[in-house]
Design an enzyme around this catalytic site. Structure first.
Site, short mmCIF file in Angstrom:
data_model
loop_
_atom_site.label_atom_id
_atom_site.label_comp_id
_atom_site.label_asym_id
_atom_site.label_seq_id
_atom_site.Cartn_x
_atom_site.Cartn_y
_atom_site.Cartn_z
N ASP A 168 1.00 -1.25 -0.01
CA ASP A 168 0.11 -0.05 0.01
C ASP A 168 0.80 1.23 -0.10
O ASP A 168 0.63 2.13 0.63
CB ASP A 168 -0.99 0.03 1.27
CG ASP A 168 -1.84 -1.21 1.22
OD1 ASP A 168 -1.12 -2.52 1.32
OD2 ASP A 168 -2.98 -1.16 0.97
N ASP A 197 -1.53 -2.69 -4.00
CA ASP A 197 -1.85 -1.34 -3.94
C ASP A 197 -0.56 -0.55 -4.34
O ASP A 197 0.32 -0.01 -3.24
CB ASP A 197 -2.51 -0.91 -2.63
CG ASP A 197 -4.03 -1.29 -2.62
OD1 ASP A 197 -4.42 -1.59 -3.76
OD2 ASP A 197 -4.77 -1.07 -1.65
N TYR A 200 -2.22 4.14 -6.45
CA TYR A 200 -3.28 4.80 -5.87
C TYR A 200 -3.77 5.90 -6.77
O TYR A 200 -4.65 7.01 -6.77
CB TYR A 200 -3.14 5.47 -4.49
CG TYR A 200 -3.18 4.56 -3.50
CD1 TYR A 200 -2.00 3.73 -3.16
CD2 TYR A 200 -4.48 4.29 -2.77
CE1 TYR A 200 -2.18 2.78 -2.38
CE2 TYR A 200 -4.37 3.35 -1.69
CZ TYR A 200 -3.08 2.51 -1.24
OH TYR A 200 -3.02 1.47 -0.52
N ASN A 234 -6.63 -3.78 -4.61
CA ASN A 234 -8.01 -3.34 -5.01
C ASN A 234 -7.54 -1.88 -5.88
O ASN A 234 -8.36 -1.84 -6.56
CB ASN A 234 -8.91 -2.93 -3.83
CG ASN A 234 -8.34 -2.20 -2.70
OD1 ASN A 234 -7.24 -2.52 -2.24
ND2 ASN A 234 -8.83 -0.86 -2.63
N HIS A 235 -6.66 -1.24 -5.40
CA HIS A 235 -6.41 0.00 -6.27
C HIS A 235 -5.56 -0.45 -7.65
O HIS A 235 -5.33 0.47 -8.45
CB HIS A 235 -5.50 0.89 -5.26
CG HIS A 235 -6.34 1.54 -4.30
ND1 HIS A 235 -6.90 2.77 -4.42
CD2 HIS A 235 -6.30 1.23 -3.11
CE1 HIS A 235 -7.41 3.01 -3.36
NE2 HIS A 235 -7.06 2.09 -2.37
N HIS A 319 -3.30 -9.68 -0.99
CA HIS A 319 -3.78 -8.12 -0.42
C HIS A 319 -4.36 -8.01 0.67
O HIS A 319 -4.06 -7.30 1.76
CB HIS A 319 -4.10 -7.37 -1.80
CG HIS A 319 -4.48 -6.12 -1.32
ND1 HIS A 319 -3.15 -5.20 -1.35
CD2 HIS A 319 -5.32 -4.98 -1.31
CE1 HIS A 319 -3.75 -3.90 -0.82
NE2 HIS A 319 -5.06 -3.84 -0.90
N HIS A 328 -11.37 -0.86 10.50
CA HIS A 328 -11.43 -0.54 9.03
C HIS A 328 -11.03 -1.94 8.25
O HIS A 328 -10.24 -2.74 8.43
CB HIS A 328 -10.15 0.39 8.62
CG HIS A 328 -10.61 1.04 7.31
ND1 HIS A 328 -11.68 1.75 7.03
CD2 HIS A 328 -10.04 1.20 6.11
CE1 HIS A 328 -12.01 2.44 6.01
NE2 HIS A 328 -10.81 1.97 5.38
N HIS A 329 -12.12 -2.22 7.19
CA HIS A 329 -11.80 -3.63 6.26
C HIS A 329 -12.07 -4.97 7.25
O HIS A 329 -11.37 -5.75 6.94
CB HIS A 329 -10.23 -3.74 5.82
CG HIS A 329 -10.20 -2.54 4.77
ND1 HIS A 329 -11.31 -2.17 3.82
CD2 HIS A 329 -9.16 -1.71 4.38
CE1 HIS A 329 -10.82 -1.27 3.02
NE2 HIS A 329 -9.32 -0.92 3.31
N HIS A 356 -3.63 -3.75 2.63
CA HIS A 356 -4.96 -3.37 2.62
C HIS A 356 -5.18 -2.48 3.64
O HIS A 356 -5.70 -1.36 3.61
CB HIS A 356 -5.92 -4.77 2.20
CG HIS A 356 -7.21 -4.27 1.73
ND1 HIS A 356 -7.57 -3.17 0.71
CD2 HIS A 356 -8.35 -4.60 2.43
CE1 HIS A 356 -8.82 -3.27 0.75
NE2 HIS A 356 -9.50 -4.07 1.50
N HIS A 358 -4.39 -0.12 6.52
CA HIS A 358 -2.99 0.70 6.47
C HIS A 358 -2.57 0.80 7.98
O HIS A 358 -2.58 1.89 8.69
CB HIS A 358 -3.58 2.09 6.03
CG HIS A 358 -3.90 2.01 4.67
ND1 HIS A 358 -4.51 2.97 3.88
CD2 HIS A 358 -3.75 1.10 3.63
CE1 HIS A 358 -4.93 2.58 2.76
NE2 HIS A 358 -4.43 1.32 2.49
FE LIG Z 1 -5.86 -2.05 -0.51
#
Ligand SMILES: [Fe+2]
Length: 476
Positions: A168, A197, A200, A234-235, A319, A328-329, A356, A358
């Site tokens: 990331d 990632d 971005y 995902n990015h 990821h 988060h996530h 993923h 952060h």
């Molecule tokens: Fe991600």
């Protein structure tokens, strides 16, 4: 008399403490109290020196390399010429050798909404000697650019090797600090395990793909000199039907090649390599992994192919983490965990790296595969055959850190901290590897978290010959 009563009382308290902990009331591992600047960094501006194109019109830029075959005797060299195709040739030679070798690459380009890429070159150079420094040259005349890399040692069970681990990353001031810390780490990483990632760019209006180009120029200072092993996040999806872009992973797959082999069912999004004493499996969290999907079938056939006598260290990159205690996530990796975790345990994967989320987190060796609906075993349990799960999505991108954690800290979580950083995995031999996480605020040599890893295959054979171990020590 007073002292004996005090001692008795203290003993009761200690025993009570153990009982309460055993019931699972206590927190799990360690939540760092490190105090950081809680801010969201912006991307470095376009005129930053780290994004500066090389001198000369149409000079090769965004140079990066990755392993080009299964066993490390080949390298894929990639670069972009912005205006014209230019030369597609790489000249390369072993240090101290008078022989100049030449290889021709191929060139591709792509369009994304209102953006047209430069000319993206990919050139695979093969039949390299192990453990050798090679120089390579791209371009000609005044546009010549020279780089170098060192091939890995020949594959073998006791071959030491040091990997860097970053996820990331993005292109903020924090991203730059992370990369600088990695480069300055006295434990010199020889190849990068990148857990997804990258740029971005998709956070910009219309997924402004010029931010893929700036990212390529930013990481060139490392990725041109040592292979970065790519994982899609995902990015990288860049799926945007609202602007007519419906081909998933389009920029990523054009810019970043990997050594997959379609014949064995691998794909640019899931594949494996062997390097030194490690077998590395890269998975895609954003491709299907349900039963009978191509990725499922490939991993099902890949795991039995791993030869632990040859490459004792079995490492998985993905990821989305399967174990994360951040809010988060939370549990986004749960469906992949349900599908793949039994295999990870059965095949004694040593460590799983993911991004993923952060922040940083390291798990205990746990599994959650015993549950059968009626037995009540629906929580992660200590399991010596299970991998250590490490979340290292703390490269420093523009979305910032995630700081909210589930409370109390679950027992599967050994250490967690919301700081930017990177890690190294220093494999010593077939039995031992040293993992260390470095946060950006520290001096380069400081290890904010560290762990000796005992190889799972080795320890399984050792345990089979001795009494079972009922608890984990500080090493895993
Ligand atoms: Fe991600």
């Amino acid at each position: 008399m007073g002292i004996s009563i005090f001692r008795a009382g203290f003993s009761v308290l200690v025993i009570l403490g153990f009982v309460v902990c055993d019931l699972g009331v206590c927190n799990g591992g360690f939540t760092s109290g490190y105090v950081r600047n809680d801010y969201v960094a912006s991307d470095m501006p376009l005129d930053s020196d780290v994004f500066k194109p090389p001198p000369g019109r149409n000079a090769a830029q965004q140079v990066h390399i990755t392993q080009g075959d299964l066993e490390g005797k080949s390298v894929i060299i990639s670069w972009v010429t912005p205006e014209k195709p230019g030369s597609n040739r790489v000249v390369y030679w072993a240090e101290n050798s008078p022989i100049r070798n030449k290889a021709e690459g191929s060139v591709v380009s792509y369009k994304y909404f209102n953006y047209t890429s430069g000319f993206i070159h990919h050139c695979t150079i093969e039949n390299l000697e192990y453990d050798t420094k090679y120089f390579y040259v791209i371009g000609f005349g005044s546009l010549t650019r020279r780089f170098w890399f060192i091939t890995p040692p020949k594959i073998g069970p006791d071959v030491p090797y040091t990997f860097g681990v970053i996820g990331d990353l993005g292109q903020t001031y924090d991203s730059n600090k992370t990369l600088t810390h990695y480069e300055s780490n006295p434990t010199k990483g020889q190849a990068m395990l990148f857990v997804g990632d990258l740029s971005y760019a998709d956070r910009y209006p219309f997924h402004d793909n010029t931010r893929w180009d700036t990212w390529g120029r930013f990481v060139e200072r490392s990725a041109a000199y040592q292979p970065w092993i790519w994982t899609a996040g995902n990015h990288e999806l860049d799926y945007a039907p609202d602007i007519g872009e419906t081909e998933p992973f389009k920029p990523f797959l054009h810019l970043y090649r990997v050594p997959y082999n379609a014949l064995d069912g691998s794909s640019p999004l899931w594949y494996s390599i062997k390097r030194a004493s490690a077998h590395i499996i890269v998975l895609s969290s954003y491709s299907s992994y349900v039963k009978s999907s191509p990725q499922y079938k490939w991993l099902q056939s890949e795991l039995p192919r791993v030869n632990r006598d040859q490459t004792p260290w079995l490492i998985v990159l993905m990821h989305t983490p399967m174990y994360s205690s951040y809010v988060h996530h939370y549990m986004e990796g749960e469906s992949m965990r349900v599908v793949f975790e039994p295999w990870f345990v059965n095949y004694k994967v040593d460590v799983v790296f993911a991004g993923h989320v952060h922040a940083y987190e390291r798990s205990e060796r746990v599994s959650n595969i015993a549950y059968n609906i009626v037995n009540g075993l629906c929580s992660p349990m200590r399991n010596q055959d299970a991998p250590v799960y490490i979340t290292i999505g703390d490269g420093g991108n523009s979305e910032g850190l995630v700081t909210e954690m589930t409370e109390p800290q679950p027992r599967y979580s050994a250490y967690r901290e919301a700081s930017f950083g990177h890690a190294t995995l220093d494999i010593k031999n077939r039995t031992h590897a040293y993992f260390a996480w470095h946060r950006n605020q520290d001096e380069y040599s400081v290890e904010a978290d560290a762990l000796w890893l005992h190889n799972r295959q080795w320890i399984a054979s050792k345990l089979a010959k001795s009494a079972p171990v009922s608890h984990l020590s500080s090493a895993a």
